[in-house]
Design a protein around this motif. Structure first.
Motif, PDB file in Angstrom:
ATOM      1  N   PRO A   1       0.756  -1.250   0.038  1.00  0.00           N
ATOM      2  CA  PRO A   1      -0.005  -0.016  -0.163  1.00  0.00           C
ATOM      3  C   PRO A   1       0.761   1.159  -0.131  1.00  0.00           C
ATOM      4  O   PRO A   1       0.486   2.188  -0.519  1.00  0.00           O
ATOM      5  N   LEU A   2       1.939   1.142   0.808  1.00  0.00           N
ATOM      6  CA  LEU A   2       2.788   2.353   0.808  1.00  0.00           C
ATOM      7  C   LEU A   2       3.243   2.817  -0.630  1.00  0.00           C
ATOM      8  O   LEU A   2       3.548   3.963  -1.123  1.00  0.00           O
ATOM      9  N   LEU A   3       3.886   1.718  -1.436  1.00  0.00           N
ATOM     10  CA  LEU A   3       4.308   1.966  -2.710  1.00  0.00           C
ATOM     11  C   LEU A   3       3.231   2.407  -3.688  1.00  0.00           C
ATOM     12  O   LEU A   3       3.433   3.348  -4.395  1.00  0.00           O
ATOM     13  N   ARG A   4       2.156   1.893  -3.534  1.00  0.00           N
ATOM     14  CA  ARG A   4       0.887   2.091  -4.215  1.00  0.00           C
ATOM     15  C   ARG A   4       0.670   3.551  -4.089  1.00  0.00           C
ATOM     16  O   ARG A   4       0.388   4.549  -5.004  1.00  0.00           O
ATOM     17  N   TRP A   5       0.758   4.143  -2.734  1.00  0.00           N
ATOM     18  CA  TRP A   5       0.221   5.554  -2.599  1.00  0.00           C
ATOM     19  C   TRP A   5       1.404   6.355  -3.310  1.00  0.00           C
ATOM     20  O   TRP A   5       0.984   7.513  -3.711  1.00  0.00           O
ATOM     21  N   LEU A   6       2.529   6.020  -3.034  1.00  0.00           N
ATOM     22  CA  LEU A   6       3.644   7.019  -3.508  1.00  0.00           C
ATOM     23  C   LEU A   6       3.738   7.092  -5.017  1.00  0.00           C
ATOM     24  O   LEU A   6       4.005   8.001  -5.384  1.00  0.00           O
ATOM     25  N   PHE A   7       3.284   6.057  -5.703  1.00  0.00           N
ATOM     26  CA  PHE A   7       3.294   6.328  -7.117  1.00  0.00           C
ATOM     27  C   PHE A   7       2.100   6.017  -7.807  1.00  0.00           C
ATOM     28  O   PHE A   7       1.983   5.810  -8.837  1.00  0.00           O
ATOM     29  N   LYS A   8       0.972   6.757  -7.122  1.00  0.00           N
ATOM     30  CA  LYS A   8      -0.227   6.799  -7.468  1.00  0.00           C
ATOM     31  C   LYS A   8      -0.160   7.886  -8.633  1.00  0.00           C
ATOM     32  O   LYS A   8       0.394   9.018  -8.692  1.00  0.00           O
ATOM     33  N   PRO A   9      -0.854   7.520  -9.841  1.00  0.00           N
ATOM     34  CA  PRO A   9      -0.900   8.643 -11.000  1.00  0.00           C
ATOM     35  C   PRO A   9      -1.876   9.806 -10.905  1.00  0.00           C
ATOM     36  O   PRO A   9      -2.715   9.502  -9.940  1.00  0.00           O
ATOM     37  N   SER A  10      -1.336  10.724 -11.278  1.00  0.00           N
ATOM     38  CA  SER A  10      -1.932  12.022 -10.934  1.00  0.00           C
ATOM     39  C   SER A  10      -3.294  12.111 -11.998  1.00  0.00           C
ATOM     40  O   SER A  10      -3.250  11.480 -13.027  1.00  0.00           O
ATOM     41  N   PRO A  11      -4.528  12.476 -11.288  1.00  0.00           N
ATOM     42  CA  PRO A  11      -5.635  12.447 -12.202  1.00  0.00           C
ATOM     43  C   PRO A  11      -5.484  13.480 -13.599  1.00  0.00           C
ATOM     44  O   PRO A  11      -4.861  14.390 -13.225  1.00  0.00           O
ATOM     45  N   LEU A  12      -6.276  12.917 -14.477  1.00  0.00           N
ATOM     46  CA  LEU A  12      -5.943  13.787 -15.670  1.00  0.00           C
ATOM     47  C   LEU A  12      -7.071  14.938 -15.735  1.00  0.00           C
ATOM     48  O   LEU A  12      -8.076  14.624 -14.874  1.00  0.00           O
TER      49      LEU A  12
END
Length: 77
Positions: A3-14
């Motif tokens: 979860p931590l990595l998913r949060w860090l590398f979450k794509p910015s919304p378009l």
């Protein structure tokens, strides 16, 4: 992925932008995470093909966050 990595590398919304010509008519649309650097692009609430070649409706533009307005004011002073 943890979860931590998913949060860090979450794509910015378009976000959706419309390119306006000198007369204020919509010429193109673009979706990207950051505002385009070139002049003439404004953020809009949605992409409607019927706006191409016409002026945007008054409610189409997305207002800038207050921090961007303050920054633009500080740069102009």
């Amino acid at each position: 992925m943890p979860p931590l990595l998913r949060w860090l590398f979450k794509p910015s919304p378009l976000r959706t932008f419309a390119h306006l010509d000198a007369n204020g008519h919509c010429q193109a649309f673009k979706q990207c995470a950051q505002p385009p650097a070139a002049p003439g692009w404004v953020e809009v609430s949605e992409m409607r093909l019927g706006w191409l070649g016409h002026s945007l409706p008054a409610n189409a533009r997305v207002s800038q966050p207050a921090r961007e307005c303050r920054r633009a004011h500080a740069l102009s002073a």
